[in-house]
Design a protein around this motif. Structure first.
Motif, PDB file in Angstrom:
ATOM      1  N   LYS A 186       8.493   5.554   9.714  1.00 51.15           N
ATOM      2  CA  LYS A 186       9.653   4.966   9.040  1.00 51.15           C
ATOM      3  C   LYS A 186       9.272   3.953   7.971  1.00 51.15           C
ATOM      4  CE  LYS A 186      14.062   2.647   9.947  1.00 51.15           C
ATOM      5  NZ  LYS A 186      14.966   2.104  10.994  1.00 51.15           N
ATOM      6  N   MET A 187       8.369   3.012   8.283  1.00 53.25           N
ATOM      7  CA  MET A 187       8.011   1.987   7.309  1.00 53.25           C
ATOM      8  C   MET A 187       7.321   2.603   6.099  1.00 53.25           C
ATOM      9  SD  MET A 187       8.092  -1.025   6.232  1.00 53.25           S
ATOM     10  CE  MET A 187       8.945  -1.632   7.684  1.00 53.25           C
ATOM     11  N   MET A 188       6.440   3.558   6.343  1.00 53.42           N
ATOM     12  CA  MET A 188       5.747   4.218   5.248  1.00 53.42           C
ATOM     13  C   MET A 188       6.734   4.991   4.376  1.00 53.42           C
ATOM     14  SD  MET A 188       3.937   3.509   7.922  1.00 53.42           S
ATOM     15  CE  MET A 188       2.350   3.091   8.579  1.00 53.42           C
ATOM     16  N   ALA A 189       7.723   5.610   5.026  1.00 52.28           N
ATOM     17  CA  ALA A 189       8.748   6.343   4.281  1.00 52.28           C
ATOM     18  C   ALA A 189       9.564   5.392   3.412  1.00 52.28           C
ATOM     19  CB  ALA A 189       9.666   7.086   5.249  1.00 52.28           C
ATOM     20  N   GLY A 190       9.842   4.193   3.935  1.00 52.17           N
ATOM     21  CA  GLY A 190      10.596   3.213   3.167  1.00 52.17           C
ATOM     22  C   GLY A 190       9.843   2.737   1.942  1.00 52.17           C
ATOM     23  N   VAL A 191       8.549   2.461   2.105  1.00 57.29           N
ATOM     24  CA  VAL A 191       7.730   2.012   0.975  1.00 57.29           C
ATOM     25  C   VAL A 191       7.637   3.102  -0.082  1.00 57.29           C
ATOM     26  CG1 VAL A 191       5.379   1.396   0.267  1.00 57.29           C
ATOM     27  CG2 VAL A 191       6.387   0.344   2.304  1.00 57.29           C
ATOM     28  N   LEU A 192       7.389   4.326   0.347  1.00 60.41           N
ATOM     29  CA  LEU A 192       7.248   5.426  -0.604  1.00 60.41           C
ATOM     30  C   LEU A 192       8.558   5.666  -1.355  1.00 60.41           C
ATOM     31  CD1 LEU A 192       4.956   7.287  -1.461  1.00 60.41           C
ATOM     32  CD2 LEU A 192       5.819   8.991   0.142  1.00 60.41           C
TER      33      LEU A 192
ATOM     34  N   LYS B  66       0.310  -2.816   6.167  1.00 55.04           N
ATOM     35  CA  LYS B  66      -0.029  -1.684   7.038  1.00 55.04           C
ATOM     36  C   LYS B  66       0.449  -0.368   6.433  1.00 55.04           C
ATOM     37  CE  LYS B  66       0.633   0.050  11.755  1.00 55.04           C
ATOM     38  NZ  LYS B  66       1.274  -0.223  13.078  1.00 55.04           N
ATOM     39  N   ALA B  67       1.672  -0.379   5.891  1.00 58.89           N
ATOM     40  CA  ALA B  67       2.227   0.839   5.305  1.00 58.89           C
ATOM     41  C   ALA B  67       1.437   1.265   4.075  1.00 58.89           C
ATOM     42  CB  ALA B  67       3.694   0.617   4.937  1.00 58.89           C
ATOM     43  N   VAL B  68       1.088   0.299   3.241  1.00 59.90           N
ATOM     44  CA  VAL B  68       0.340   0.599   2.018  1.00 59.90           C
ATOM     45  C   VAL B  68      -1.036   1.172   2.355  1.00 59.90           C
ATOM     46  CG1 VAL B  68      -0.856  -0.482   0.081  1.00 59.90           C
ATOM     47  CG2 VAL B  68       1.545  -1.012   0.518  1.00 59.90           C
TER      48      VAL B  68
ATOM     49  N   LEU C  95      -0.532   4.793   3.406  1.00 61.24           N
ATOM     50  CA  LEU C  95      -0.180   5.672   2.290  1.00 61.24           C
ATOM     51  C   LEU C  95      -1.356   5.875   1.342  1.00 61.24           C
ATOM     52  CD1 LEU C  95       3.384   4.263   1.545  1.00 61.24           C
ATOM     53  CD2 LEU C  95       2.841   6.486   2.559  1.00 61.24           C
ATOM     54  N   GLU C  96      -2.126   4.813   1.136  1.00 59.98           N
ATOM     55  CA  GLU C  96      -3.300   4.931   0.277  1.00 59.98           C
ATOM     56  C   GLU C  96      -4.331   5.861   0.913  1.00 59.98           C
ATOM     57  OE1 GLU C  96      -6.042   1.907  -2.365  1.00 59.98           O
ATOM     58  OE2 GLU C  96      -5.535   1.329  -0.311  1.00 59.98           O
ATOM     59  N   GLY C  97      -4.486   5.752   2.221  1.00 65.26           N
ATOM     60  CA  GLY C  97      -5.422   6.618   2.924  1.00 65.26           C
ATOM     61  C   GLY C  97      -5.025   8.080   2.855  1.00 65.26           C
ATOM     62  N   GLN C  98      -3.720   8.333   2.735  1.00 64.83           N
ATOM     63  CA  GLN C  98      -3.221   9.702   2.617  1.00 64.83           C
ATOM     64  C   GLN C  98      -3.229  10.197   1.171  1.00 64.83           C
ATOM     65  OE1 GLN C  98      -2.236  11.676   5.337  1.00 64.83           O
ATOM     66  NE2 GLN C  98      -3.184   9.993   6.453  1.00 64.83           N
ATOM     67  N   GLY C  99      -3.624   9.323   0.252  1.00 64.62           N
ATOM     68  CA  GLY C  99      -3.657   9.707  -1.152  1.00 64.62           C
ATOM     69  C   GLY C  99      -2.294   9.756  -1.809  1.00 64.62           C
ATOM     70  N   LEU C 100      -1.300   9.092  -1.197  1.00 65.81           N
ATOM     71  CA  LEU C 100       0.061   9.142  -1.729  1.00 65.81           C
ATOM     72  C   LEU C 100       0.340   8.047  -2.750  1.00 65.81           C
ATOM     73  CD1 LEU C 100       1.954   9.931   1.597  1.00 65.81           C
ATOM     74  CD2 LEU C 100       1.428  11.508  -0.268  1.00 65.81           C
ATOM     75  N   ILE C 101      -0.404   6.946  -2.677  1.00 68.57           N
ATOM     76  CA  ILE C 101      -0.264   5.865  -3.645  1.00 68.57           C
ATOM     77  C   ILE C 101      -1.654   5.329  -3.979  1.00 68.57           C
ATOM     78  CG2 ILE C 101       2.009   5.210  -2.755  1.00 68.57           C
ATOM     79  CD1 ILE C 101       0.696   2.783  -1.455  1.00 68.57           C
ATOM     80  N   ARG C 102      -1.720   4.478  -4.995  1.00 58.92           N
ATOM     81  CA  ARG C 102      -2.979   3.817  -5.329  1.00 58.92           C
ATOM     82  C   ARG C 102      -2.693   2.365  -5.714  1.00 58.92           C
ATOM     83  NH1 ARG C 102      -1.840   6.533 -10.221  1.00 58.92           N
ATOM     84  NH2 ARG C 102      -1.915   5.141 -12.036  1.00 58.92           N
ATOM     85  N   ARG C 103      -3.739   1.552  -5.730  1.00 54.36           N
ATOM     86  CA  ARG C 103      -3.612   0.143  -6.103  1.00 54.36           C
ATOM     87  C   ARG C 103      -4.174  -0.061  -7.503  1.00 54.36           C
ATOM     88  NH1 ARG C 103      -4.195  -3.174  -0.748  1.00 54.36           N
ATOM     89  NH2 ARG C 103      -4.335  -1.533   0.818  1.00 54.36           N
TER      90      ARG C 103
END
Length: 238
Positions: free
Chosen positions: A107-113, A142-144, A147-155
């Motif tokens: 849920k938290m990861m879905a919210g951030v994305l 934690k969510a970031v 998501l970064e580990g899944q390759g869905l976002i970057r910093r």
């Protein structure tokens, strides 16, 4: 098709449908509601294994009460940029989150994305995410990381050296290619089974058909992804 918020009776029907293992689309059809409404209702109130009609109804009443407390009496939420309606945007974001949760994202990861996808800039800081989601910085961190580990976002760093989180449009292309590779592996494994079990046996014929089907689907996905990649970076023509 009826509009407005779900009634307690409708929530009871949803609970019965979920308990009976009905698909959200079937529950929606019986209630004459959009499937997205049922999906959002279930996923934001415990999911398919924890949905309870009474608890969901009380939770909705509490959320509505909080919104009324933060807005002037008799007025709707103020419009956002580009003339967007705040209530409509919130409903859409909730639907997007529910869909991502249904696809297996926490849920938290879905919210951030969802926040990143619906931000015009496609990039937000941790502080901005905390403000939008009303959660702790630790939850965002934690969510970031996930998501970064899944390759869905970057910093990346902005001109003020602040760390920003960016949603990468190319992730959809990479996801399709990864899916095609997985399907290709399935095709190859099925083809190996044909040799082991015998091409003229019932099991061999079954595996041969699976191999041919998955090979065709995998190749089609790869071809479509390559042909459509430019769409991800295109702009809407006026």
């Amino acid at each position: 098709m009826p509009g407005g918020r779900l009634t307690q009776q409708e929530r009871q029907q949803i609970a019965l449908g979920v308990a009976d293992g009905l698909a959200y689309a079937e529950i929606a059809r019986r209630l004459d509601r959009p499937t997205s409404t049922i999906t959002r209702e279930v996923m934001r109130n415990g999911g398919p294994t924890g949905y309870r009609a009474d608890l969901a109804h009380h939770a909705t009443e509490r959320r509505t009460h909080r919104r009324r407390q933060t807005a002037p009496r008799g007025q709707a939420s103020p419009p956002l940029e580009h003339g967007r309606d705040a209530d409509a945007v919130r409903e859409y974001e909730e639907s997007f989150v529910a869909l991502l949760i249904q696809q297996g994202l926490p849920k938290m990861m879905a919210g951030v994305l969802t926040c990143l996808y619906t931000a015009d800039s496609g990039t937000l800081t941790a502080a901005e995410l905390v403000q939008r989601l009303q959660v702790s910085p630790a939850s965002i961190s934690k969510a970031v990381t996930f998501l970064e580990g899944q390759g869905l976002i970057r910093r990346e760093r902005d001109e003020r050296r602040r760390e920003r989180y960016v949603v990468d449009d190319d992730v959809w292309y990479q996801s399709m290619i990864a899916s095609a590779r997985t399907i290709a592996q399935l095709s190859e494994t099925a083809r190996q089974g044909v040799t082991v079990l015998g091409a003229n046996t019932p099991a061999g014929v079954r595996l041969e058909n699976i191999s041919r089907f998955t090979a065709f689907v995998g190749e089609s996905i790869t071809r479509a992804a390559e042909q459509g990649r430019d769409i991800l970076y295109g702009t809407k023509e006026s």
